[in-house]
Scaffold this motif. Structure first.
Motif, PDB file in Angstrom:
ATOM      1  N   GLY A   1     -21.076 -66.637   2.786  1.00 29.37           N
ATOM      2  CA  GLY A   1     -22.241 -66.855   3.843  1.00 29.37           C
ATOM      3  C   GLY A   1     -21.831 -66.002   5.253  1.00 29.37           C
ATOM      4  N   VAL A   2     -20.970 -65.364   5.629  1.00 27.47           N
ATOM      5  CA  VAL A   2     -20.362 -64.938   6.749  1.00 27.47           C
ATOM      6  C   VAL A   2     -20.501 -63.483   6.614  1.00 27.47           C
ATOM      7  N   ASP A   3     -21.259 -62.684   7.586  1.00 27.93           N
ATOM      8  CA  ASP A   3     -21.522 -61.184   7.727  1.00 27.93           C
ATOM      9  C   ASP A   3     -19.978 -60.619   8.108  1.00 27.93           C
ATOM     10  N   VAL A   4     -19.087 -60.431   7.615  1.00 31.44           N
ATOM     11  CA  VAL A   4     -17.909 -59.985   7.915  1.00 31.44           C
ATOM     12  C   VAL A   4     -17.850 -58.652   8.814  1.00 31.44           C
ATOM     13  N   VAL A   5     -18.864 -57.708   8.341  1.00 31.20           N
ATOM     14  CA  VAL A   5     -19.093 -56.165   9.321  1.00 31.20           C
ATOM     15  C   VAL A   5     -19.091 -56.782  10.823  1.00 31.20           C
ATOM     16  N   SER A   6     -19.942 -57.719  11.069  1.00 29.11           N
ATOM     17  CA  SER A   6     -20.372 -57.829  12.372  1.00 29.11           C
ATOM     18  C   SER A   6     -19.099 -58.567  13.020  1.00 29.11           C
ATOM     19  N   GLU A   7     -18.402 -59.461  12.553  1.00 28.63           N
ATOM     20  CA  GLU A   7     -17.114 -59.967  12.913  1.00 28.63           C
ATOM     21  C   GLU A   7     -16.138 -59.057  13.218  1.00 28.63           C
ATOM     22  N   VAL A   8     -16.034 -57.899  12.157  1.00 26.23           N
ATOM     23  CA  VAL A   8     -14.996 -56.568  12.314  1.00 26.23           C
ATOM     24  C   VAL A   8     -15.550 -55.941  13.656  1.00 26.23           C
ATOM     25  N   HIS A   9     -16.739 -55.574  13.894  1.00 23.08           N
ATOM     26  CA  HIS A   9     -17.281 -55.055  15.096  1.00 23.08           C
ATOM     27  C   HIS A   9     -17.051 -55.694  16.270  1.00 23.08           C
ATOM     28  N   ALA A  10     -17.055 -57.037  16.339  1.00 23.13           N
ATOM     29  CA  ALA A  10     -17.041 -58.050  17.711  1.00 23.13           C
ATOM     30  C   ALA A  10     -15.493 -57.795  17.883  1.00 23.13           C
ATOM     31  N   VAL A  11     -14.238 -57.857  17.088  1.00 22.94           N
ATOM     32  CA  VAL A  11     -13.096 -57.525  17.312  1.00 22.94           C
ATOM     33  C   VAL A  11     -12.723 -56.153  17.893  1.00 22.94           C
ATOM     34  N   LEU A  12     -13.471 -55.231  16.991  1.00 20.58           N
ATOM     35  CA  LEU A  12     -13.236 -53.602  17.519  1.00 20.58           C
ATOM     36  C   LEU A  12     -13.728 -53.424  18.984  1.00 20.58           C
ATOM     37  N   GLU A  13     -14.722 -54.246  19.403  1.00 21.70           N
ATOM     38  CA  GLU A  13     -15.238 -54.081  20.641  1.00 21.70           C
ATOM     39  C   GLU A  13     -14.237 -54.632  21.710  1.00 21.70           C
ATOM     40  N   ARG A  14     -13.589 -55.749  21.366  1.00 24.48           N
ATOM     41  CA  ARG A  14     -12.642 -56.412  22.325  1.00 24.48           C
ATOM     42  C   ARG A  14     -11.420 -55.728  22.414  1.00 24.48           C
ATOM     43  N   MET A  15     -10.910 -55.063  21.311  1.00 26.82           N
ATOM     44  CA  MET A  15      -9.797 -53.972  21.185  1.00 26.82           C
ATOM     45  C   MET A  15      -9.949 -52.742  22.181  1.00 26.82           C
ATOM     46  N   SER A  16     -11.290 -52.222  21.953  1.00 24.56           N
ATOM     47  CA  SER A  16     -11.843 -51.268  22.750  1.00 24.56           C
ATOM     48  C   SER A  16     -11.783 -51.404  24.290  1.00 24.56           C
ATOM     49  N   HIS A  17     -12.317 -52.745  24.686  1.00 22.17           N
ATOM     50  CA  HIS A  17     -12.147 -52.994  26.054  1.00 22.17           C
ATOM     51  C   HIS A  17     -10.701 -53.237  26.639  1.00 22.17           C
ATOM     52  N   PHE A  18     -10.013 -53.753  25.900  1.00 22.72           N
ATOM     53  CA  PHE A  18      -8.545 -53.941  26.308  1.00 22.72           C
ATOM     54  C   PHE A  18      -7.858 -52.670  26.112  1.00 22.72           C
ATOM     55  N   ALA A  19      -8.041 -51.520  25.439  1.00 19.66           N
ATOM     56  CA  ALA A  19      -7.512 -50.462  25.290  1.00 19.66           C
ATOM     57  C   ALA A  19      -7.943 -49.743  26.488  1.00 19.66           C
ATOM     58  N   ASP A  20      -9.305 -49.654  26.719  1.00 11.15           N
ATOM     59  CA  ASP A  20      -9.594 -48.822  28.072  1.00 11.15           C
ATOM     60  C   ASP A  20      -9.125 -49.422  29.284  1.00 11.15           C
ATOM     61  N   ALA A  21      -8.958 -50.803  29.284  1.00  5.85           N
ATOM     62  CA  ALA A  21      -8.525 -51.264  30.642  1.00  5.85           C
ATOM     63  C   ALA A  21      -7.043 -50.976  30.627  1.00  5.85           C
ATOM     64  N   LEU A  22      -6.255 -50.831  29.483  1.00  7.20           N
ATOM     65  CA  LEU A  22      -4.910 -50.443  29.673  1.00  7.20           C
ATOM     66  C   LEU A  22      -4.884 -49.026  29.936  1.00  7.20           C
ATOM     67  N   ARG A  23      -5.653 -48.267  29.132  1.00  6.94           N
ATOM     68  CA  ARG A  23      -5.449 -47.000  29.592  1.00  6.94           C
ATOM     69  C   ARG A  23      -5.689 -46.209  30.875  1.00  6.94           C
ATOM     70  N   SER A  24      -6.620 -47.154  31.689  1.00  7.27           N
ATOM     71  CA  SER A  24      -7.334 -46.962  32.824  1.00  7.27           C
ATOM     72  C   SER A  24      -6.586 -47.518  34.072  1.00  7.27           C
ATOM     73  N   GLY A  25      -5.522 -48.566  33.550  1.00  9.85           N
ATOM     74  CA  GLY A  25      -4.658 -49.173  34.570  1.00  9.85           C
ATOM     75  C   GLY A  25      -5.562 -50.146  35.235  1.00  9.85           C
ATOM     76  N   THR A  26      -6.601 -50.679  34.589  1.00  9.67           N
ATOM     77  CA  THR A  26      -7.441 -51.892  35.154  1.00  9.67           C
ATOM     78  C   THR A  26      -6.482 -53.109  34.807  1.00  9.67           C
ATOM     79  N   TRP A  27      -5.839 -53.049  33.598  1.00 13.79           N
ATOM     80  CA  TRP A  27      -5.153 -54.269  33.057  1.00 13.79           C
ATOM     81  C   TRP A  27      -3.871 -54.124  33.856  1.00 13.79           C
ATOM     82  N   ARG A  28      -3.438 -54.860  34.758  1.00 15.63           N
ATOM     83  CA  ARG A  28      -2.209 -54.986  35.538  1.00 15.63           C
ATOM     84  C   ARG A  28      -1.106 -55.853  34.935  1.00 15.63           C
TER      85      ARG A  28
END
Ligand code: F6P
Length: 550
Positions: A112-139
């Motif tokens: 009963g759960v759409d696993v692909v949308s869950e996967v993309h929700a995590v990918l999105e969080r990973m992307s934000h984190f990776a971008d923050a780290l790569r840009s130096g925004t994450w301190r």
């Protein structure tokens, strides 16, 4: 419906009946009889040219091997995997690493759960984190940007990340340092931390279960290292993130669940590089290249799902592996990447293949009466040529070899690349065709050396050739192997997704550890060898044993 036992399947019996005829034939004859063999027995998928012509099969063998795949219900089981059925029977779990690379907008419903949308929700969080780290925004805790990333994990939570980092280093940010710690041997951690500045360092604690002794021991020591240097427990919040399926244990460790990237029990450890376990890879190469890596995997998933078996590369890889293992009796397979960046690929494939198909019972728990997964091993070419290839060419064991190469180097310098690549083709040739005594004599070899210089040949190889190593090609290559493992596991009727065999040693270590660390001499109740080893270890530790003391 239960499957007919392997050796009683119609196609298996037919292969067995023809075995002597086929096994006695030499690759020289196969090629002499069919000049088009080299262009017939090949496929190209996702830019990867797969030459399987130098396998010891004729057309009938190939047809029967593909029949064996059909009779073993590879198609049905593949469809069951893609549909999210619990094909990991001994753990009662779905096996859905293919969902990890399904494009956004597709859907796959499990319970009963759409696993692909869950996967993309995590990918999105990973992307934000990776971008923050790569840009130096994450301190970090003191306000400095992070420049060092240390992944702590083991097995699938290490081999995938370290292999992919090495493989895609060309695409990685060079101003960031990546280190990988897996072994509970403190040397691994100490050397990885050498030279790193604490307030510029991020630890990624990668563990599906968050209960693995090696990883937790290293994670605790890493935390002690950080807190000792920054003088504040609160620093952990900015310097530790977790990748896991177990939020409660992550919180117990002291990592804010906000800084946890989740995945699911339907992702096996050795199939998890494309989940959040790939966080270090994404930070290294960036979200866009990481999505290319996933796209390469997905393209192969689609190929595996839809291509007819006779053109389906994972199916061909899988059945040829079964032929080599069960009919030609080859106990090991060599994987030789002619690409330095793929130096950790053999280690990665070792876990993928051997933890998946190193099984002695079928899905119903019956002990099998045939060989299952072979030993995988390998080294980058051409280094292997100057060490163990001697045995491959003239030893008494036949070792099928996968040779992996690229037409272009990511680091073109002078003639290096063509010199390297010439060796791929030459090795495949030499292994297949060898050198006869007549040829050796014709070269003027003295009679007493003829036998030494003869090479029997008839050693099978697969050659994989692509234009250049990219994130997408790496994803495709890995997915080919994943599905080939699946095909073999299905034919062998084993559960390729459990790993009960790793448990006993862990349990025994847990009972031995107290005896090693106890301040007073413990009463030892193991076998006499283990008792004596423990006693001697304790004496050595106390510096009380002499060189010859037993
Ligand atoms: O012990 C084997 C194993 O369970 C592997 O299958 C897995 O990849 C590894 O340990 C690490 O497990 P975890 O990610 O849960 O720490």
């Amino acid at each position: 419906m239960t499957l007919t036992p392997l050796r009683q399947r119609r196609a298996y019996r037919a292969l067995d009946e023809r075995l002597e005829d086929v096994a006695d034939r030499h690759l020289r004859d196969f090629f002499a009889q069919d000049p088009s063999r080299g262009t017939r027995l090949r496929e190209v998928v996702e830019g990867i040219y797969f030459d399987y012509s130098k396998n010891r099969v004729d057309d009938t063998t190939l047809r029967l091997l593909l029949d064996l795949a059909t009779e073993s219900r590879v198609g049905e089981r593949r469809d069951a995997m893609f549909a999210g059925e619990h094909i990991n029977v001994s753990e009662d779990r779905a096996v859905l690493h293919v969902a990890l690379r399904s494009p956004r907008g597709t859907s796959l419903m499990v319970d009963g759960v759409d696993v692909v949308s869950e996967v993309h929700a995590v990918l999105e969080r990973m992307s934000h984190f990776a971008d923050a780290l790569r840009s130096g925004t994450w301190r970090g805790h003191t306000g400095k940007a992070i420049v060092n990333v240390v992944n702590i994990g083991i097995g699938g939570s290490d081999l995938g990340p370290v292999m992919a980092y090495e493989a895609l280093r060309h695409y990685a940010r060079r101003d960031l340092t990546f280190r990988f710690v897996s072994n509970v041997d403190a040397t691994d951690l100490v050397e990885a931390l050498d030279g790193l500045v604490a307030d510029e360092t991020l630890f990624i604690i990668s563990s599906k279960t968050f209960g693995t002794l090696e990883t937790l021991t290293n994670a605790h020591s890493a935390r002690d290292w950080l807190v000792a240097r920054l003088g504040d427990e609160a620093a952990v919040a900015r310097h530790f993130v977790a990748v896991s399926t177990n939020a409660a244990r992550v919180a117990d460790f002291g990592i804010d669940p906000q800084n946890m990237f989740g995945f699911w029990d339907w992702v096996g450890g050795r199939y998890s590089l494309d989940s959040a376990i790939g966080l270090s890879t994404m930070i290294a190469i960036g979200p866009e290249d990481f999505s290319q890596f996933l796209a390469g995997m997905h393209a192969i998933d689609e190929h595996f799902r839809t291509a007819p078996f006779e053109h389906n590369v994972p199916v061909l890889m899988g059945v040829l592996g079964v032929w080599n293992r069960n009919f030609l009796g080859c106990a090991t397979v060599g994987v030789m990447p002619y690409e330095q960046y793929l130096k950790r690929l053999p280690a990665y494939l070792q876990q993928l293949t051997m933890e998946s198909n190193g099984k002695h019972v079928d899905l119903d728990g019956n002990v099998v009466d045939y060989a299952t997964g072979p030993v995988y091993w390998g080294e980058p070419g051409t280094n292997g040529q100057h060490s163990f290839y001697q045995l491959l060419h003239q030893g008494t064991s036949v070792v099928p070899v996968d040779l992996i190469g690229f037409a272009r180097s990511l680091n073109p310098v002078g003639e290096h690349h063509d010199l390297l690549s010439a060796n791929i083709f030459a090795q495949a040739q030499a292994l297949a065709f060898g050198r006869t005594d007549d040829e050796v004599r014709a070269e003027g070899t003295p009679e007493h050396l003829v036998a030494h210089r003869v090479m029997a040949g008839n050693r099978p190889t697969n050659v994989f050739l692509a234009e250049v190593l990219t994130p997408r090609v790496l994803g495709s290559l890995l997915a080919l192997y994943e599905h080939a493992v699946f095909v073999q596991g299905t034919i062998w009727g084993v559960d390729s997704f459990d790993q009960w065999g790793v448990e006993l040693g862990k349990e025994m270590a847990a009972t031995i550890y107290p005896a090693l660390s106890s301040p007073s001499d413990p009463v030892l109740t193991h076998d006499s060898s283990t008792n004596a080893l423990i006693t001697h270890y304790r004496a050595l530790k106390r510096n009380e044993a002499t060189r010859d003391d037993v």
